[in-house]
Motif scaffolding. Sequence first.
Motif, PDB file in Angstrom:
ATOM      1  N   THR A 118       0.812  -1.219   0.000  1.00  0.00           N
ATOM      2  CA  THR A 118       0.000   0.000   0.000  1.00  0.00           C
ATOM      3  C   THR A 118       0.843   1.266   0.000  1.00  0.00           C
ATOM      4  O   THR A 118       0.436   2.271  -0.563  1.00  0.00           O
ATOM      5  N   ARG A 119       2.028   1.213   0.654  1.00  0.00           N
ATOM      6  CA  ARG A 119       2.904   2.394   0.670  1.00  0.00           C
ATOM      7  C   ARG A 119       4.258   2.028   1.270  1.00  0.00           C
ATOM      8  O   ARG A 119       4.416   0.972   1.884  1.00  0.00           O
ATOM      9  N   GLU A 120       5.205   2.912   1.109  1.00  0.00           N
ATOM     10  CA  GLU A 120       6.535   2.774   1.697  1.00  0.00           C
ATOM     11  C   GLU A 120       6.415   2.841   3.221  1.00  0.00           C
ATOM     12  O   GLU A 120       5.589   3.585   3.750  1.00  0.00           O
ATOM     13  N   ARG A 121       7.246   2.044   3.927  1.00  0.00           N
ATOM     14  CA  ARG A 121       7.166   2.009   5.388  1.00  0.00           C
ATOM     15  C   ARG A 121       8.545   1.875   6.020  1.00  0.00           C
ATOM     16  O   ARG A 121       9.471   1.350   5.416  1.00  0.00           O
ATOM     17  N   SER A 122       8.617   2.289   7.279  1.00  0.00           N
ATOM     18  CA  SER A 122       9.844   2.138   8.073  1.00  0.00           C
ATOM     19  C   SER A 122       9.803   0.793   8.804  1.00  0.00           C
ATOM     20  O   SER A 122       8.770   0.131   8.845  1.00  0.00           O
ATOM     21  N   VAL A 123      10.928   0.433   9.412  1.00  0.00           N
ATOM     22  CA  VAL A 123      10.995  -0.823  10.169  1.00  0.00           C
ATOM     23  C   VAL A 123       9.974  -0.824  11.299  1.00  0.00           C
ATOM     24  O   VAL A 123       9.281  -1.823  11.523  1.00  0.00           O
ATOM     25  N   SER A 124       9.848   0.289  12.013  1.00  0.00           N
ATOM     26  CA  SER A 124       8.902   0.329  13.140  1.00  0.00           C
ATOM     27  C   SER A 124       7.460   0.175  12.655  1.00  0.00           C
ATOM     28  O   SER A 124       6.643  -0.485  13.309  1.00  0.00           O
ATOM     29  N   GLU A 125       7.120   0.744  11.506  1.00  0.00           N
ATOM     30  CA  GLU A 125       5.773   0.569  10.960  1.00  0.00           C
ATOM     31  C   GLU A 125       5.536  -0.886  10.551  1.00  0.00           C
ATOM     32  O   GLU A 125       4.454  -1.432  10.772  1.00  0.00           O
ATOM     33  N   LEU A 126       6.565  -1.507   9.982  1.00  0.00           N
ATOM     34  CA  LEU A 126       6.452  -2.911   9.592  1.00  0.00           C
ATOM     35  C   LEU A 126       6.354  -3.814  10.815  1.00  0.00           C
ATOM     36  O   LEU A 126       5.650  -4.815  10.803  1.00  0.00           O
ATOM     37  N   GLN A 127       7.054  -3.433  11.879  1.00  0.00           N
ATOM     38  CA  GLN A 127       7.003  -4.194  13.123  1.00  0.00           C
ATOM     39  C   GLN A 127       5.572  -4.194  13.668  1.00  0.00           C
ATOM     40  O   GLN A 127       5.069  -5.234  14.101  1.00  0.00           O
ATOM     41  N   GLU A 128       4.903  -3.054  13.610  1.00  0.00           N
ATOM     42  CA  GLU A 128       3.511  -2.969  14.050  1.00  0.00           C
ATOM     43  C   GLU A 128       2.591  -3.818  13.182  1.00  0.00           C
ATOM     44  O   GLU A 128       1.708  -4.515  13.684  1.00  0.00           O
ATOM     45  N   ALA A 129       2.811  -3.779  11.873  1.00  0.00           N
ATOM     46  CA  ALA A 129       1.951  -4.518  10.936  1.00  0.00           C
ATOM     47  C   ALA A 129       2.105  -6.031  11.088  1.00  0.00           C
ATOM     48  O   ALA A 129       1.129  -6.773  10.998  1.00  0.00           O
ATOM     49  N   ALA A 130       3.336  -6.485  11.319  1.00  0.00           N
ATOM     50  CA  ALA A 130       3.602  -7.930  11.364  1.00  0.00           C
ATOM     51  C   ALA A 130       3.566  -8.507  12.780  1.00  0.00           C
ATOM     52  O   ALA A 130       3.568  -9.727  12.938  1.00  0.00           O
ATOM     53  N   HIS A 131       3.568  -7.664  13.789  1.00  0.00           N
ATOM     54  CA  HIS A 131       3.512  -8.104  15.182  1.00  0.00           C
ATOM     55  C   HIS A 131       4.689  -9.017  15.554  1.00  0.00           C
ATOM     56  O   HIS A 131       4.488 -10.068  16.181  1.00  0.00           O
ATOM     57  N   VAL A 132       5.883  -8.642  15.121  1.00  0.00           N
ATOM     58  CA  VAL A 132       7.099  -9.371  15.483  1.00  0.00           C
ATOM     59  C   VAL A 132       8.156  -8.358  15.922  1.00  0.00           C
ATOM     60  O   VAL A 132       7.968  -7.152  15.782  1.00  0.00           O
ATOM     61  N   THR A 133       9.271  -8.853  16.431  1.00  0.00           N
ATOM     62  CA  THR A 133      10.313  -7.971  16.943  1.00  0.00           C
ATOM     63  C   THR A 133      11.011  -7.217  15.822  1.00  0.00           C
ATOM     64  O   THR A 133      10.979  -7.621  14.654  1.00  0.00           O
ATOM     65  N   GLN A 134      11.687  -6.147  16.208  1.00  0.00           N
ATOM     66  CA  GLN A 134      12.459  -5.355  15.247  1.00  0.00           C
ATOM     67  C   GLN A 134      13.553  -6.198  14.618  1.00  0.00           C
ATOM     68  O   GLN A 134      13.815  -6.103  13.420  1.00  0.00           O
ATOM     69  N   SER A 135      14.157  -7.061  15.412  1.00  0.00           N
ATOM     70  CA  SER A 135      15.195  -7.953  14.908  1.00  0.00           C
ATOM     71  C   SER A 135      14.643  -8.897  13.842  1.00  0.00           C
ATOM     72  O   SER A 135      15.282  -9.122  12.800  1.00  0.00           O
ATOM     73  N   ALA A 136      13.459  -9.444  14.075  1.00  0.00           N
ATOM     74  CA  ALA A 136      12.833 -10.352  13.109  1.00  0.00           C
ATOM     75  C   ALA A 136      12.497  -9.613  11.815  1.00  0.00           C
ATOM     76  O   ALA A 136      12.706 -10.146  10.718  1.00  0.00           O
ATOM     77  N   ILE A 137      11.989  -8.389  11.936  1.00  0.00           N
ATOM     78  CA  ILE A 137      11.673  -7.586  10.741  1.00  0.00           C
ATOM     79  C   ILE A 137      12.947  -7.329   9.945  1.00  0.00           C
ATOM     80  O   ILE A 137      12.981  -7.507   8.724  1.00  0.00           O
ATOM     81  N   SER A 138      14.005  -6.924  10.631  1.00  0.00           N
ATOM     82  CA  SER A 138      15.269  -6.636   9.948  1.00  0.00           C
ATOM     83  C   SER A 138      15.805  -7.865   9.233  1.00  0.00           C
ATOM     84  O   SER A 138      16.292  -7.777   8.098  1.00  0.00           O
ATOM     85  N   HIS A 139      15.724  -9.008   9.883  1.00  0.00           N
ATOM     86  CA  HIS A 139      16.181 -10.257   9.272  1.00  0.00           C
ATOM     87  C   HIS A 139      15.379 -10.570   8.001  1.00  0.00           C
ATOM     88  O   HIS A 139      15.953 -10.897   6.954  1.00  0.00           O
ATOM     89  N   GLN A 140      14.070 -10.451   8.087  1.00  0.00           N
ATOM     90  CA  GLN A 140      13.216 -10.743   6.934  1.00  0.00           C
ATOM     91  C   GLN A 140      13.424  -9.723   5.816  1.00  0.00           C
ATOM     92  O   GLN A 140      13.426 -10.077   4.634  1.00  0.00           O
ATOM     93  N   LEU A 141      13.605  -8.455   6.166  1.00  0.00           N
ATOM     94  CA  LEU A 141      13.857  -7.433   5.150  1.00  0.00           C
ATOM     95  C   LEU A 141      15.167  -7.684   4.415  1.00  0.00           C
ATOM     96  O   LEU A 141      15.262  -7.467   3.207  1.00  0.00           O
ATOM     97  N   ARG A 142      16.172  -8.140   5.142  1.00  0.00           N
ATOM     98  CA  ARG A 142      17.454  -8.460   4.504  1.00  0.00           C
ATOM     99  C   ARG A 142      17.265  -9.560   3.455  1.00  0.00           C
ATOM    100  O   ARG A 142      17.756  -9.452   2.334  1.00  0.00           O
ATOM    101  N   LEU A 143      16.499 -10.601   3.806  1.00  0.00           N
ATOM    102  CA  LEU A 143      16.231 -11.672   2.851  1.00  0.00           C
ATOM    103  C   LEU A 143      15.434 -11.145   1.652  1.00  0.00           C
ATOM    104  O   LEU A 143      15.763 -11.454   0.501  1.00  0.00           O
ATOM    105  N   LEU A 144      14.428 -10.339   1.908  1.00  0.00           N
ATOM    106  CA  LEU A 144      13.606  -9.795   0.826  1.00  0.00           C
ATOM    107  C   LEU A 144      14.420  -8.880  -0.088  1.00  0.00           C
ATOM    108  O   LEU A 144      14.226  -8.889  -1.311  1.00  0.00           O
TER     109      LEU A 144
END
Length: 142
Positions: free
Chosen positions: A73-99
């Motif tokens: 839907t739009r560009e987002r920061s790590v903290s916004e993605l953390q809220e959307a996915a309900h996981v830790t910042q570390s988990a978001i960062s790990h998944q973003l690196r893979l993506l």
Amino acid sequence: MTNQKLAHATNTIDTTTTTTDTHAVSDFTSDLTTTSSELSAYCANDDVVYAATQIFDALSDFTRFQILSALGTRERSVSELQEAAHVTQSAISHQLRLLRDRGVVVARRDGQRMMYSIADDHVVTLLRVGLEHAAEDIKSDV
């Protein structure tokens, strides 16, 4: 995937179909049908097939799918993605690196924070088609 998780993933991405979107999906489908020689050529190239499997692998994780749905839907920061996915910042960062490594997501710096977005319209098309297909399967089970 449970119906509840699928419903959440379906609600996360805007699946409103416009005339243009319908044409884009049907054009995509007809392109595959009418260009079977191109499809055969892609499938004959092991590098292309491997790259495609890596993209589908990136889409196959629930958390990554939630991230991509939020970015649909739009560009987002790590903290916004953390809220959307309900996981830790570390988990978001790990998944973003893979993506990012798979070429599905791109990043840009905005001051001190990184902003993430979908790499291109092909990714949104894959998400939409996957969700539509899954919704058809669920409707037929009911």
